[in-house]
Design a protein around this motif. Structure first.
Motif, PDB file in Angstrom:
ATOM      1  N   VAL A 125      53.249  79.284  17.282  1.00 48.89           N
ATOM      2  CA  VAL A 125      53.466  79.556  15.863  1.00 48.89           C
ATOM      3  C   VAL A 125      54.763  80.328  15.671  1.00 48.89           C
ATOM      4  N   ARG A 126      55.010  81.348  16.500  1.00 46.72           N
ATOM      5  CA  ARG A 126      56.236  82.152  16.383  1.00 46.72           C
ATOM      6  C   ARG A 126      57.472  81.282  16.580  1.00 46.72           C
ATOM      7  N   GLN A 127      57.448  80.398  17.585  1.00 40.36           N
ATOM      8  CA  GLN A 127      58.601  79.529  17.841  1.00 40.36           C
ATOM      9  C   GLN A 127      58.803  78.518  16.704  1.00 40.36           C
ATOM     10  N   ALA A 128      57.720  78.037  16.154  1.00 39.62           N
ATOM     11  CA  ALA A 128      57.834  77.088  15.051  1.00 39.62           C
ATOM     12  C   ALA A 128      58.466  77.754  13.837  1.00 39.62           C
ATOM     13  N   LYS A 129      58.042  79.000  13.548  1.00 35.27           N
ATOM     14  CA  LYS A 129      58.611  79.725  12.416  1.00 35.27           C
ATOM     15  C   LYS A 129      60.094  80.014  12.656  1.00 35.27           C
ATOM     16  N   ALA A 130      60.439  80.374  13.867  1.00 40.29           N
ATOM     17  CA  ALA A 130      61.838  80.648  14.195  1.00 40.29           C
ATOM     18  C   ALA A 130      62.680  79.386  14.023  1.00 40.29           C
ATOM     19  N   LYS A 131      62.185  78.277  14.479  1.00 34.86           N
ATOM     20  CA  LYS A 131      62.901  77.005  14.334  1.00 34.86           C
ATOM     21  C   LYS A 131      63.055  76.646  12.859  1.00 34.86           C
ATOM     22  N   MET A 185      47.041  73.736  26.564  1.00 32.00           N
ATOM     23  CA  MET A 185      48.280  74.240  25.968  1.00 32.00           C
ATOM     24  C   MET A 185      49.032  75.083  26.987  1.00 32.00           C
ATOM     25  N   ALA A 186      50.340  74.839  27.099  1.00 38.56           N
ATOM     26  CA  ALA A 186      51.164  75.577  28.052  1.00 38.56           C
ATOM     27  C   ALA A 186      51.476  76.982  27.535  1.00 38.56           C
ATOM     28  N   LEU A 187      51.536  77.144  26.233  1.00 40.36           N
ATOM     29  CA  LEU A 187      51.837  78.437  25.633  1.00 40.36           C
ATOM     30  C   LEU A 187      50.644  78.899  24.810  1.00 40.36           C
ATOM     31  N   PRO A 188      50.484  80.190  24.670  1.00 44.24           N
ATOM     32  CA  PRO A 188      49.440  80.676  23.775  1.00 44.24           C
ATOM     33  C   PRO A 188      49.737  80.238  22.338  1.00 44.24           C
ATOM     34  N   PHE A 189      48.706  80.072  21.577  1.00 44.39           N
ATOM     35  CA  PHE A 189      48.841  79.575  20.210  1.00 44.39           C
ATOM     36  C   PHE A 189      49.798  80.439  19.382  1.00 44.39           C
TER      37      PHE A 189
END
Length: 158
Positions: free
Chosen positions: A122-128, A114-118
């Protein structure tokens, strides 16, 4: 092979004047398959409404005396039953071999790190997800209110 069945599954003939029936489930417990039922019993002797599902298929019931007579006297039944058991065993073996092959295939697949920490994913998915909600809401109102943009920025941490 029939004699190998557990004595508890082998019913005794019914007393005179009493009709006992086996359901399709009872027959399966006695070693019958759908194919054997079709070959030797064909039509049920009686049907009754499904006790579990009102709209389900009716229960098929077969006279116990008829079933026992076929099991005890029909040599062809024993032959066909042995064929069915052998076929079932082959199918189970093939399914096991396919499962092992699939497990080996899955183990051989290398996933990239994974390029980003889990937590960031999750934070980016919630923001999207929130952005999509606000955009859909703004389509219905015809405006993009300043309040929704400010709330979105605060929530997503920008």
């Amino acid at each position: 092979m029939i004699n190998d069945l557990d004595d508890r599954t082998m019913a005794k003939p019914a007393p005179a004047g009493v009709l006992l029936y086996f359901s399709a489930t009872d027959l399966k417990k006695r070693g019958w398959t759908e194919r054997l039922v079709h070959l030797f019993l064909s039509q049920p002797d009686r049907t009754e409404p499904n006790p579990h599902v009102k709209t389900g298929h009716p229960r098929r019931l077969y006279l116990s005396s008829r079933v026992i007579a076929i099991e005890n006297t029909a040599e062809e039944f024993a032959e066909q039953r042995n064929r069915s058991l052998a076929y079932s065993a082959r199918l189970k073996q093939q399914a096991g071999e396919k499962r092992v092959a699939l497990e080996q295939l899955v183990r051989g697949i290398a996933l990239p790190p994974m390029a980003l920490p889990f937590e960031e994913v999750v934070r980016q998915a919630k923001a999207k997800q929130m952005e999509d909600v606000f955009l859909r809401a703004s389509r219905f109102s015809g405006l993009r209110s300043m309040f929704s943009l400010i709330a979105l920025n605060r929530w997503s941490g920008n």
